[in-house]
Motif scaffolding. Structure first.
Motif, short mmCIF file in Angstrom:
data_model
loop_
_atom_site.label_atom_id
_atom_site.label_comp_id
_atom_site.label_asym_id
_atom_site.label_seq_id
_atom_site.Cartn_x
_atom_site.Cartn_y
_atom_site.Cartn_z
N GLU A 313 0.83 -1.21 0.00
CA GLU A 313 0.00 0.00 0.00
C GLU A 313 0.86 1.26 0.00
O GLU A 313 0.53 2.24 -0.67
N THR A 314 1.96 1.23 0.74
CA THR A 314 2.86 2.39 0.79
C THR A 314 3.48 2.67 -0.57
O THR A 314 3.51 3.81 -1.06
N ARG A 316 2.40 1.58 -3.47
CA ARG A 316 1.34 1.91 -4.42
C ARG A 316 0.97 3.39 -4.33
O ARG A 316 0.81 4.07 -5.35
N ALA A 317 0.84 3.89 -3.12
CA ALA A 317 0.48 5.30 -2.94
C ALA A 317 1.61 6.22 -3.42
O ALA A 317 1.36 7.28 -4.01
N LYS A 318 2.85 5.83 -3.17
CA LYS A 318 4.00 6.65 -3.55
C LYS A 318 4.21 6.66 -5.06
O LYS A 318 4.51 7.70 -5.65
N LYS A 319 4.06 5.49 -5.67
CA LYS A 319 4.34 5.37 -7.11
C LYS A 319 3.15 5.75 -7.97
O LYS A 319 3.30 6.08 -9.14
N GLY A 320 1.95 5.65 -7.40
CA GLY A 320 0.76 6.05 -8.14
C GLY A 320 0.25 5.06 -9.16
O GLY A 320 -0.40 5.44 -10.13
N PHE A 321 0.52 3.76 -8.95
CA PHE A 321 -0.07 2.77 -9.86
C PHE A 321 -0.84 1.73 -9.07
O PHE A 321 -0.57 1.49 -7.91
N ASP A 322 -1.85 1.13 -9.74
CA ASP A 322 -2.75 0.19 -9.08
C ASP A 322 -2.63 -1.24 -9.58
O ASP A 322 -3.23 -2.14 -9.02
N ASP A 326 0.42 -0.95 -15.00
CA ASP A 326 0.77 0.44 -14.71
C ASP A 326 2.18 0.55 -14.15
O ASP A 326 2.91 1.50 -14.45
N SER A 330 5.28 2.54 -15.94
CA SER A 330 5.57 3.77 -15.21
C SER A 330 7.00 4.25 -15.42
O SER A 330 7.31 5.42 -15.20
#
Length: 337
Positions: A313-314, A316-322, A326, A330
């Motif tokens: 989750e950390t 994912r939030a930092k890199k901006g992909f789901d 992606d 990226s």
């Protein structure tokens, strides 16, 4: 919303149980059904994963998700399943051969990582399914089909492996102690992290009576001690024996003799982070000191699956992909024509 109540029948499959008459596995299965009903995790939220061996047939007898895997790999598959499905309760079923021989490396690393799975280790000190070879827990000098002149090896003691891998939950029971078996299984399921429950069981065909020294009715109360958190370590037919400190070691004494009183008897603390006393309790074998059954260690700690989920989750939030696509796209990409 009303609480859903389950009975042992909710966890039983419609398959005929195919173990030899008198096999200790029958009692363990019965205890597991009852423990699961007591905790109340729904069958569709439960997965039972096994390796190879007599005990590893158990998933067929469960009305849950199940996976009968390959020899020694139950811990690896249980790990992957739990990380991918963190909302599921996962049980691993292994015998002493499956779990500690070919699966020994997976066993210690599952314990070290503290994955939130429940390992039920059936220990009959023999390979039963493959017809009576000695196993990693067979005693030195044990005569079997693969050691006709006696083994020349010292056995693994499962508790020793658990503590060596810095395990946080270890319990032990005997196939004939149904209430204690249910108690430790329920506690294992509630515990967050790797829980190891050693079940001493009898193989009627290839190793009948291997645990008789501690299981026979006449001597069981004197040769075993049921440990309960917060209670005095008392045992014996008349409940007049207790465990006391003897320097850095433990000693069994008769209460009221040689100056020992009930105040000298130790109180069991299963939750203390220090495993020093827990190891000593787990290593007692029923000879000089009684074999410890019940919950020996139950300490909370960070779990592998929770920490992996947080890390994902950390990032994912930092890199901006789901999703994986992606993530791949990226970075720097180019098109080949």
């Amino acid at each position: 919303m009303e609480e859903t109540l389950f009975t042992p029948a909710n966890y039983k499959s419609d398959q005929a149980v195919r173990w030899c008459p008198g096999c200790g596995d029958h009692a363990i299965l019965n205890s597991l059904h009852k423990a699961m009903a007591k905790v109340g995790v729904p069958p569709h939220k439960t997965a039972v994963i096994s390796g190879i061996g007599c005990s590893s047939r158990l998933p067929y007898y469960m009305n849950t998700y199940g996976f009968h895997t390959i020899h020694g790999r139950a811990a690896a598959i249980a790990t992957g399943f739990k990380v991918a499905n963190p909302e599921m309760t996962v049980w691993q079923i292994s015998g002493d051969g499956d779990g500690l021989a070919i699966g020994g490396n997976h066993f210690i690393h599952a314990v070290r990582r503290n994955i939130d799975i429940n390992i039920l280790l059936f220990n009959n000190k023999i390979y039963g399914l493959t017809k009576g070879q000695y196993s990693p827990t067979s005693d030195r000098g044990f005569v079997s089909k693969s050691s006709p002149y006696g083994t020349t090896e010292d056995p693994f003691i499962p508790a020793e492996l658990v503590f060596g891998a810095r395990g946080n939950f270890f319990a032990r029971s005997i196939d004939v102690e149904l209430q204690i078996s249910q108690e430790v299984m329920a506690a294992a399921q509630i515990h967050k992290g790797t829980s190891v429950v050693e079940m001493l069981c009898n193989c009627m065909i290839f190793n009948n009576g291997i645990h008789n020294f501690i299981t026979d009715r006449e001597n069981r109360a004197d040769r075993t001690i049921h440990l309960v958190h917060g209670e005095k370590m008392i045992f014996g037919k008349n409940k007049d024996m207790g465990l006391v400190r003897d320097g850095f070691l433990l000693k069994a004494v008769k209460i009221g003799e040689n100056g020992y009183t009930i105040d000298d008897v130790l109180v069991h603390d299963a939750h203390t982070p220090s495993n020093f006393l827990h190891q000593q309790l787990a290593m007692m074998d029923g000879h000089d000191l009684p074999l410890a059954i019940g919950i020996i260690r139950d300490v909370e700690s960070l779990t592998y699956n929770d920490e992996v989920s947080k890390q994902v989750e950390t990032v994912r939030a930092k890199k901006g992909f789901d999703c994986l696509r992606d993530m791949i796209l990226s970075g720097e990409t180019w098109e080949v024509k």
